[in-house]
Design a protein around this motif. Structure first.
Motif, PDB file in Angstrom:
ATOM      1  N   SER A 177      13.303  86.615  53.014  1.00  0.00           N
ATOM      2  CA  SER A 177      14.643  87.010  51.987  1.00  0.00           C
ATOM      3  C   SER A 177      16.377  86.411  52.631  1.00  0.00           C
ATOM      4  CB  SER A 177      14.632  88.039  51.477  1.00  0.00           C
ATOM      5  OG  SER A 177      14.980  88.981  52.624  1.00  0.00           O
ATOM      6  N   ASN A 178      16.516  86.621  54.091  1.00  0.00           N
ATOM      7  CA  ASN A 178      17.645  86.544  54.615  1.00  0.00           C
ATOM      8  C   ASN A 178      18.473  84.732  54.462  1.00  0.00           C
ATOM      9  OD1 ASN A 178      19.425  88.627  56.280  1.00  0.00           O
ATOM     10  ND2 ASN A 178      17.127  88.622  56.118  1.00  0.00           N
ATOM     11  N   ASP A 179      19.005  84.772  54.094  1.00  0.00           N
ATOM     12  CA  ASP A 179      19.699  83.229  54.280  1.00  0.00           C
ATOM     13  C   ASP A 179      19.643  82.197  55.206  1.00  0.00           C
ATOM     14  OD1 ASP A 179      21.555  83.855  51.551  1.00  0.00           O
ATOM     15  OD2 ASP A 179      23.441  84.485  53.259  1.00  0.00           O
ATOM     16  N   TYR A 180      19.224  82.025  56.385  1.00  0.00           N
ATOM     17  CA  TYR A 180      18.602  81.631  56.919  1.00  0.00           C
ATOM     18  C   TYR A 180      17.782  81.307  57.011  1.00  0.00           C
ATOM     19  CZ  TYR A 180      17.504  86.436  59.445  1.00  0.00           C
ATOM     20  OH  TYR A 180      17.137  87.396  59.830  1.00  0.00           O
ATOM     21  N   SER A 181      16.341  81.497  56.179  1.00  0.00           N
ATOM     22  CA  SER A 181      14.968  81.031  55.887  1.00  0.00           C
ATOM     23  C   SER A 181      15.079  79.700  55.048  1.00  0.00           C
ATOM     24  CB  SER A 181      14.255  82.620  55.592  1.00  0.00           C
ATOM     25  OG  SER A 181      14.532  82.730  54.150  1.00  0.00           O
TER      26      SER A 181
END
Length: 255
Positions: free
Chosen positions: A170-174
């Motif tokens: 769910s994080n931006d870096y994913s």
């Protein structure tokens, strides 16, 4: 730098690598990324690149995102490689818990210019320095009390990492944004000089996770290496521009 579980799963270990391949003075530094799953060391998935900076001069950030569905390798803010898990990969996709390692080892037989130049031990001792190490994920240390423990496999099967997996995904870096995708494409155009996906001598049929990009493939021989003289586009600069600091990335996620 690598993640691995070879100390616990000796015969069927998983592994993710970011490896520097040696350096010749005055030449660009080279490195590779690689992936193994379930002991598939006979099916290497190497990609090799040139760096746009000297990693011995200052710190840079090297990152690996590993989730149940994808793997992304990063250098600073630039995603350089994405592997999307395919059902056809079967056990070749890393699935078991891994630890983080940093090692220095002699790969003279193959690393620097294909083994042409060995390690010069007159420069020893060799030192690597790290700072600001960050690990996010599912901590399973208590489930693996030691090497060669007969309960390791059973403990692994009973681990529930759904909460931490959801956090990572769910994080931006994913997710690679359109700007980051452009930065990754430019990086690969300028700096990638080998890809197993285009090595048709080694793999007559590309492994299932390979995404064949026609414009990218046309620059490579059937050995997976760049065609002579057909490598990376040159960047022309006007005299009025300031000379770019060599430690500054040529590509970034803000492009």
């Amino acid at each position: 730098m690598q993640t691995s579980n070879g100390d616990v799963f000796v015969k069927d270990h998983d592994e993710l690598d970011i490896e520097f391949l040696g350096n010749l003075e005055g030449k660009p530094w080279r490195f590779q990324t690689n992936m193994y799953g379930n002991g598939s060391t006979n099916r290497g998935r190497e990609e090799r690149y040139r760096l746009w900076f000297d990693p011995s001069k200052e710190f840079h950030r090297y990152s690996i995102l590993w989730t149940p569905t994808k793997i992304i390798f990063w250098v600073d803010d630039v995603p350089i490689r994405e592997i999307l898990r395919k059902e056809e990969m079967n056990g070749d996709y890393p699935q078991k818990p891994m630890s983080l390692y940093a090692t220095i080892w002699d790969a003279s037989s193959w690393a620097t210019s294909g083994g042409k130049f060995g390690v010069d031990y007159t420069f020893s001792p060799f030192v690597s320095e790290f700072k600001d190490i960050a690990l996010d994920g599912c901590n399973v240390s208590d489930s693996f009390p030691g090497e060669n423990n007969n309960n390791n496999i059973g403990n692994y099967n009973n681990i529930n990492c759904s909460v931490s997996d959801q956090f990572l995904m769910s994080n931006d870096y994913s997710t690679i944004s359109p700007k980051q995708a452009t930065a990754m494409r430019r990086f690969r155009e300028r700096y990638m000089y080998y890809s197993y996906c285009y090595d048709t001598i080694r793999y007559s049929v590309p492994p299932p996770e390979c995404v064949i990009v026609t414009a990218e493939k046309n620059r490579f021989r059937d050995t997976g290496r760049l065609k002579f003289g057909g490598s990376h586009p040159k960047v022309h600069k006007t005299r009025k521009r300031r000379r770019r600091n060599r430690s500054t990335p040529v590509v970034s996620a803000d492009l």
